[in-house]
Write an enzyme that holds these catalytic residues in place. Sequence first.
Site, PDB file in Angstrom:
ATOM      1  N   CYS A 250     -12.738  13.858  13.611  1.00 46.24           N
ATOM      2  CA  CYS A 250     -12.307  13.202  12.367  1.00 46.24           C
ATOM      3  C   CYS A 250     -13.469  13.080  11.401  1.00 46.24           C
ATOM      4  CB  CYS A 250     -11.678  11.848  12.663  1.00 46.24           C
ATOM      5  SG  CYS A 250     -12.748  10.778  13.618  1.00 46.24           S
TER       6      CYS A 250
ATOM      7  N   GLU B  64     -11.731   7.419  28.705  1.00 46.54           N
ATOM      8  CA  GLU B  64     -11.552   6.587  27.517  1.00 46.54           C
ATOM      9  C   GLU B  64     -12.243   5.238  27.735  1.00 46.54           C
ATOM     10  OE1 GLU B  64     -10.035   6.425  24.364  1.00 46.54           O
ATOM     11  OE2 GLU B  64     -10.528   4.285  24.456  1.00 46.54           O
TER      12      GLU B  64
ATOM     13  N   CYS C 163       0.841  -1.206   0.000  1.00 48.01           N
ATOM     14  CA  CYS C 163       0.000   0.000   0.000  1.00 48.01           C
ATOM     15  C   CYS C 163       0.873   1.252   0.000  1.00 48.01           C
ATOM     16  CB  CYS C 163      -0.908  -0.030   1.228  1.00 48.01           C
ATOM     17  SG  CYS C 163      -1.746   1.507   1.565  1.00 48.01           S
TER      18      CYS C 163
HETATM   19  N1  SAH Z   1      -7.341  11.738  21.796  1.00 48.56           N
HETATM   20  C1  SAH Z   1      -6.758  10.466  21.485  1.00 48.56           C
HETATM   21  C2  SAH Z   1      -7.754   9.436  20.947  1.00 48.56           C
HETATM   22  C3  SAH Z   1      -8.730   9.883  19.904  1.00 48.56           C
HETATM   23  S1  SAH Z   1      -9.568   8.604  19.032  1.00 48.56           S
HETATM   24  C4  SAH Z   1      -5.607  10.641  20.523  1.00 48.56           C
HETATM   25  O1  SAH Z   1      -5.431  11.698  19.947  1.00 48.56           O
HETATM   26  O2  SAH Z   1      -4.847   9.683  20.360  1.00 48.56           O
HETATM   27  C5  SAH Z   1     -11.043   8.387  19.897  1.00 48.56           C
HETATM   28  C6  SAH Z   1     -10.930   7.564  21.150  1.00 48.56           C
HETATM   29  O3  SAH Z   1     -12.217   7.488  21.740  1.00 48.56           O
HETATM   30  C7  SAH Z   1     -10.477   6.117  20.941  1.00 48.56           C
HETATM   31  O4  SAH Z   1      -9.400   5.853  21.795  1.00 48.56           O
HETATM   32  C8  SAH Z   1     -11.723   5.291  21.324  1.00 48.56           C
HETATM   33  O5  SAH Z   1     -11.381   4.061  21.931  1.00 48.56           O
HETATM   34  C9  SAH Z   1     -12.420   6.199  22.294  1.00 48.56           C
HETATM   35  N2  SAH Z   1     -13.876   6.062  22.451  1.00 48.56           N
HETATM   36  C10 SAH Z   1     -14.778   5.633  21.542  1.00 48.56           C
HETATM   37  N3  SAH Z   1     -16.018   5.759  22.027  1.00 48.56           N
HETATM   38  C11 SAH Z   1     -15.917   6.288  23.276  1.00 48.56           C
HETATM   39  C12 SAH Z   1     -16.861   6.669  24.278  1.00 48.56           C
HETATM   40  N4  SAH Z   1     -18.159   6.526  24.087  1.00 48.56           N
HETATM   41  N5  SAH Z   1     -16.384   7.192  25.426  1.00 48.56           N
HETATM   42  C13 SAH Z   1     -15.063   7.354  25.620  1.00 48.56           C
HETATM   43  N6  SAH Z   1     -14.124   7.006  24.717  1.00 48.56           N
HETATM   44  C14 SAH Z   1     -14.538   6.481  23.552  1.00 48.56           C
END
Ligand code: SAH
Length: 498
Positions: free
Chosen positions: A451, A360, A165
């Site tokens: 995102c 998280e 890829c």
């Molecule tokens: N801020 C972090 C992660 C962002 S991605 C970074 O920049 O690396 C989004 C994250 O939300 C993921 O780790 C996912 O596991 C978590 N997530 C998904 N649904 C959620 C929820 N309902 N409550 C809390 N965390 C959640």
Amino acid sequence: MGYQKNDILTVTIEDMGTEGEGIGKVDGFTLFVKDAVIGDTAEVKIMKSKAHYAYARLEKVLQPSPFRVVPKCAYHRQCGGCQIQALSYEKQLAFKQAKIRNNLVRIGGFAESFVDSIMEPIVGMEEPFHYRNKAQYPVGTDKDGNPVTGFYAGRTHSIIPNTDCALGVEENREILEIILDHMKEYKVPAYDEETGKGLVRHVLIRKGFTSGEIMVCLVINYRGKANRGIEFLPKQKELLNRLQQIPGMSSISVSIHTEKTNVIMGKEIHTLWGADTISDVIHVRDMDRQGYPCTGEELVFHISPLSFYQVNPVQTEKLYSLALSYAGLTGQEAVWDLYCGIGTISLFLGGKAGQVYGVEIVPQAIDDAWENAKRNGITNATFYVGKAEEVLPEFYERLSAETDKKGPAAGQADMLHPDVIVVDPPRKGCDQACLDTMLKMQPEKIVYVSCDSATLARDLKILCEGGYELKKVRGVDQFGHTVHVETVCLLSKLHHKM
Ligand code: SAH
């Protein structure tokens, strides 16, 4: 009257849809043409026709668009991972800027002139290929009975072989070939989605760009007992020996996954060789008064197979730097970091705030977050496992009840009314219960990292109706050649004059 399936038409592409498809009109009839680039004049074939519009396939480009480029990957049309690889990178950025803007206007209900007055130009990539630090390859069986890996063709579940890829790291190919060779030699069956039989489902590969460390995790449909030191794969030792020869190899594990679902990873991980995690360093620069990056801070992160980690490490530094500058911390603030993953944003906030509270859903990510805090000597960050839409309301209810009675427990008042809340949810955005509690907590600032600009716009509308004002918006391209874009927003609390 509309057109019929298989009709051939000539159309000039004048616009692009949110999924990167070309849009053009023939006699007022709208055509959506996948793989056509804005500016192309092309021969297209009708695939599915409705009363006022149709989906068509690109047959032949008659007059190529000035924005058309030669795609690096021969499979880009079949794969669908890079929806806009044939569009010049500069034009990709313009498309993403417009996508965010349009979503804010159409879904968020913000006036165009207002959005234009606060939106900053998108942050692009210098090298838009080979930027991904993570790859997840499905494993299947071809018609000759050989194991294959590559990508799913279109929306199907048949695998088109490709180990190379253009967005991934070069090591992916060798690692996948070692695994396929091993499977072939020892007749290790690939998983079959139809029957639920077979062993190897997916291969996850991750590389720390700064450390050079590589992680391989084989997702397997293993139904035996998972005791320590067990052989999960035939001739396991031989496979491990071969994989260890790859420079940088640091962690080899299996993820047990026996359920018949589309979810890629199973919940149970066993390390077979090396460390449980790989590490990576993120260097976030501060902005000087003119908005130029200066020194900033460097933190090291350890990442386990089930934890989320941003896939584009070069752009992540720019993304975090922007989010931090929007938060504008001065040293004493209390901050919630919702959807915190392994605590990346939380720990950078920790260096500038009084207290940080991360939430998280994935327990392994929270384990990583605690370890990462310790490793970096950050003592003012606390992490909670759970859904943001449950953890935040629970804290709010409990602390406000205590406040009514006797004042909140020492040191917890700032959790009830933090100065800043940072959110970075997955594509579906924030849950209503989470947004409601954020509004009740009334932080001075909300930094929203997103995102998916459609769900972002939906959530911004709710926050702005609840007493916040959108101050800044900026896109960051984390995903070159795809239609996806990351967006950072700053909201601040409206203060009504008495
Ligand atoms: N801020 C972090 C992660 C962002 S991605 C970074 O920049 O690396 C989004 C994250 O939300 C993921 O780790 C996912 O596991 C978590 N997530 C998904 N649904 C959620 C929820 N309902 N409550 C809390 N965390 C959640």
